[in-house]
Enzyme design. Structure first.
Site, PDB file in Angstrom:
ATOM      1  CE  LYS A  56      82.419  15.531   8.825  1.00 49.20           C
ATOM      2  NZ  LYS A  56      82.988  15.673   7.302  1.00 49.20           N
ATOM      3  CD  GLU A  70      87.995  10.300   6.523  1.00 45.68           C
ATOM      4  OE1 GLU A  70      87.163  11.344   6.644  1.00 45.68           O
ATOM      5  OE2 GLU A  70      87.417   9.302   6.020  1.00 45.68           O
TER       6      GLU A  70
END
Ligand code: KIV
Length: 270
Positions: A112, A180
Site C-alpha cells: 500500500k 481515509e
C-alpha cells in the site's frame, strides 16, 4: 483458500470487503481465523507497537520484519504491506527495491502506498512488475505535517481533485483504494466513479469495504478516533489478567502445586 487480489477486485459492489491491520503472527492468526479478507501490515505499527507519535519514524526494515511475522501467521488472508514514509516516491529504483522486499523477503502479496500525484507513475511501474498496489487517498498520515489529522476533501475543488486522483490510480493499475477520513458523500462519489474497490476508514458506509486498526477494533488502544467502534475491551481484560498475576505472585498463590511438576523428583535428586 488464500484470498487473492483478483478475489478482492471481484468483491467490489458485490460483498463487503473486510480488512484489519495486524503487526505480529499471533494477531494475524486470530484475524485470519475469523475470515477477514485482507490483513494490512500498517505503518500505524509506529504508533501501536513502537510508541511513536506519528508514523514517520517507521523504517523499511521494521515493515519487512512485521510483514514477515504476519505472513507466517496468516493462512488465508491477503497480506498487504504498507510502504513507510520516504521509502517510495523519491527515487524510482529505490522505491521498486523497497516494495519488492515486502513480497520477496517478507511474503506480502501486495503493498500500500499513501497516494498523490507523485505515486501515479510508480503505481503503474510496480503493477507492471507484478507488485499489486493498494492506493490510499484522503487523510494520509505520512503527510501529517501538511494535513494534520483533519477530514479531507471538504471543498469542492479538493473533492474533485480526489476523484481525479482515484481515477488516475485505477488507470495506473491499483487494485483497490483506501479512503481515509473523507466525507461519506465523497467516498460514495469515488466508489461510483471507479471500478476497483474502495475500502473506507472514517469514510462512511458507502465504500466497498472497511478497515480499522486492530488495536482500536478490539479495544486495546487507550484512545480511539470518533469513527471507530470498539468491538471488545481487550485493554481491560489484559489489565485485569496482569493485575491478577501480580497479586498471585505477591501473595504466594502462584505458582501452586499444579504448576510445579517435577519438584518432588528434584527433591529426591538433591
Ligand atoms: O497504517 C495503517 O494502519 C493504515 C490504515 C489506517 C488504513 O494506513
Amino acid at each position: 483458500m488464500r484470498t487473492t487480489v483478483r478475489d478482492v477486485l471481484q468483491k467490489a459492489g458485490e460483498e463487503p470487503i473486510t480488512m484489519l491491520t495486524a503487526y505480529d503472527a499471533v494477531t494475524a492468526t486470530l484475524v485470519d481465523e475469523q475470515g477477514v479478507d485482507v490483513i494490512l501490515v500498517g505503518d500505524s505499527v509506529g504508533n501501536t507497537q513502537h510508541g511513536h507519535e506519528t508514523t514517520l519514524p517507521v523504517t523499511v526494515d521494521q515493515m519487512a520484519d512485521h510483514t514477515a511475522a504476519v505472513a507466517r501467521g496468516a493462512e488465508d488472508a491477503l497480506v498487504v504491506a504498507d510502504m513507510p514514509f520516504l521509502s517510495y516516491g523519491a527515487d524510482e529504483s529505490e522505491s521498486i527495491e523497497n516494495a519488492g522486499r515486502m513480497l520477496k523477503e517478507s511474503g506480502a502479496h501486495a503493498v500500500k502506498l499513501e497516494s498523490g500525484e507523485h505515486t501515479v507513475d510508480l503505481t503503474e511501474q510496480l503493477s507492471r512488475l507484478g507488485i499489486p498496489v493498494m492506493a490510499h487517498l484522503g487523510l494520509t498520515p505520512q503527510s501529517v505535517n501538511q494535513q494534520g489529522y483533519a477530514l479531507q476533501g471538504t471543498s469542492e475543488e479538493a473533492a474533485d481533485r480526489m476523484v481525479e486522483l482515484a481515477r488516475a490510480h485505477e488507470d495506473a493499475g491499483a487494485f483497490s483504494l483506501v479512503l481515509e477520513r473523507v466525507p461519506a458523500s465523497l467516498a460514495s462519489r469515488i466508489t461510483e466513479a471507479i471500478e476497483i474497490p474502495t475500502i473506507g476508514i472514517g469514510a462512511g458506509p458507502h465504500c466497498d469495504g472497511q478497515v480499522l486498526v486492530v488495536d482500536d477494533a478490539v479495544g486495546l488502544s487507550d484512545w480511539t478516533p470518533s469513527f471507530v467502534e470498539e468491538f471488545g475491551d481487550v485493554r481491560e481484560a489484559m489489565a485485569d489478567a496482569i493485575e491478577a498475576y501480580a497479586d498471585a505472585v505477591e501473595s504466594g498463590e502462584f505458582p501452586a502445586a499444579e504448576h510445579s511438576e517435577g519438584v518432588e523428583e528434584l527433591d529426591d535428586l538433591y
